[in-house]
Design a protein around this motif. Sequence first.
Motif, PDB file in Angstrom:
ATOM      1  N   PHE A  53      16.955  20.743  18.099  1.00  0.00           N
ATOM      2  CA  PHE A  53      15.622  21.337  17.944  1.00  0.00           C
ATOM      3  C   PHE A  53      14.607  20.485  18.702  1.00  0.00           C
ATOM      4  CE2 PHE A  53      12.135  22.808  14.763  1.00  0.00           C
ATOM      5  CZ  PHE A  53      11.639  23.673  15.725  1.00  0.00           C
ATOM      6  N   LEU A 186       9.113  28.640  19.855  1.00  0.00           N
ATOM      7  CA  LEU A 186       7.932  28.518  19.011  1.00  0.00           C
ATOM      8  C   LEU A 186       6.794  27.892  19.797  1.00  0.00           C
ATOM      9  CD1 LEU A 186       9.711  27.222  15.803  1.00  0.00           C
ATOM     10  CD2 LEU A 186       8.498  29.398  16.017  1.00  0.00           C
ATOM     11  N   ARG A 198       9.614  23.252  11.697  1.00  0.00           N
ATOM     12  CA  ARG A 198      10.929  23.381  11.040  1.00  0.00           C
ATOM     13  C   ARG A 198      10.975  24.623  10.142  1.00  0.00           C
ATOM     14  NH1 ARG A 198      10.440  17.573  10.406  1.00  0.00           N
ATOM     15  NH2 ARG A 198      12.040  16.495  11.642  1.00  0.00           N
ATOM     16  N   ARG A 201      11.121  27.716  12.293  1.00  0.00           N
ATOM     17  CA  ARG A 201      12.472  27.876  12.842  1.00  0.00           C
ATOM     18  C   ARG A 201      13.430  28.409  11.779  1.00  0.00           C
ATOM     19  NH1 ARG A 201      16.988  23.281  13.803  1.00  0.00           N
ATOM     20  NH2 ARG A 201      18.208  24.265  15.449  1.00  0.00           N
ATOM     21  N   ARG A 202      13.370  27.850  10.581  1.00  0.00           N
ATOM     22  CA  ARG A 202      14.259  28.290   9.505  1.00  0.00           C
ATOM     23  C   ARG A 202      14.108  29.795   9.260  1.00  0.00           C
ATOM     24  NH1 ARG A 202      13.837  30.542   5.239  1.00  0.00           N
ATOM     25  NH2 ARG A 202      11.563  30.359   5.252  1.00  0.00           N
ATOM     26  N   VAL A 205      15.656  31.816  12.179  1.00  0.00           N
ATOM     27  CA  VAL A 205      17.123  31.708  12.186  1.00  0.00           C
ATOM     28  C   VAL A 205      17.723  32.473  11.011  1.00  0.00           C
ATOM     29  CG1 VAL A 205      19.054  30.095  11.943  1.00  0.00           C
ATOM     30  CG2 VAL A 205      17.162  29.543  13.470  1.00  0.00           C
ATOM     31  N   THR A 210      17.554  33.207  17.374  1.00  0.00           N
ATOM     32  CA  THR A 210      17.909  31.918  17.964  1.00  0.00           C
ATOM     33  C   THR A 210      16.625  31.246  18.413  1.00  0.00           C
ATOM     34  OG1 THR A 210      20.043  32.739  18.755  1.00  0.00           O
ATOM     35  CG2 THR A 210      19.159  30.767  19.830  1.00  0.00           C
ATOM     36  N   VAL A 211      16.447  29.981  18.076  1.00  0.00           N
ATOM     37  CA  VAL A 211      15.254  29.230  18.466  1.00  0.00           C
ATOM     38  C   VAL A 211      15.687  28.101  19.386  1.00  0.00           C
ATOM     39  CG1 VAL A 211      13.315  27.834  17.656  1.00  0.00           C
ATOM     40  CG2 VAL A 211      14.086  29.788  16.301  1.00  0.00           C
ATOM     41  N   ALA A 214      10.486  24.289  20.679  1.00  0.00           N
ATOM     42  CA  ALA A 214       9.060  24.585  20.518  1.00  0.00           C
ATOM     43  C   ALA A 214       8.288  23.949  21.658  1.00  0.00           C
ATOM     44  CB  ALA A 214       8.550  24.064  19.178  1.00  0.00           C
TER      45      ALA A 214
END
Length: 228
Positions: A53, A186, A198, A201-202, A205, A210-211, A214
Motif C-alpha cells: 500500500f 485514492l 487505510r 482502502r479497506r 477492497v 483493487t487499490v 494513494a
Amino acid sequence: MLRSSLVGAAREALAVLFPVECAGCRQPNVSVCEQCAATMAGPVLRRDLDPGFPVWAGTGYSGPSRRIILALKNDQRTDTARALSLVLRTAIVAAVTEGLFGAPVDAFGPGGVVLASVPSTRAAYRRRGYRPVDVVVSRTGLKLDHPLRWNRQPLDQIGLGSSAREENLAGSLRSRSPGDERVFLLVDDVVTTGVTLREARRALVDAGGTVIGAAVIAATPRYLPPTS
C-alpha cells in the motif's frame, strides 16, 4: 460538486478584482508566488503505509506548502488550487507509472485507473462549502470519482493520536457500489498517520475493488521521516 465549482470560480474572480497575497509568503498580488511554487516542485516522495500500500506525495507538509494547503482548507483560498494541482498531478502520474509498471497517463481512460476521493465529513463540508481535494483535482484535468460514503460520521480527527484516529474511523466508510471491481488510486490532500487512507482502502477492497495506492498533495514529516 456544482457548489464546489461555483465557490472556486467566485473566489478566483474576486482575486482578480481584489488582489490577494501569496498564501505561502504573503507576497502581494499573487495567489502563489513563483518562489513558493518552486519549493513545492521537488521530487515526488513515496513511502508504504503497509506492505503493498504505497503512497506518493507531491511535496512535504511544511513551510509554504503547509500554509498554502491550510489556506485552501480553512480560509476559502480556492485560488491556490491551480498551483496545488500541479503538485498533486505529479504525485498521481508517479503513482500510476510505478503502480501499473510504467502505464502512461492515459491509463485513466475507460477501464483504467479510477481516481477515488476520500469523502469529507458533513461538518467539514458545511464549514467550507466545498471539498478541497475535488477543487484541486478539477484543475488537473483528470476525472475524480466518489465511490465511498460514510457508514457513520466520525469525530474530528484534529488532536487525536494514531490509535485514537484508527478507533474513530474503523468501519466508518463503505463503497457506494458493492461488487465494484474497478482499479482505484485514492486521492487526498495530506497524509498524516495514514489511518484515513487505510480505512478508504479497506472499504473499496471489501467491495471487490483493487487499490494500487494513494496520491496526496503533501505528507507530514511524521509520515515521511528524513532518510539517509
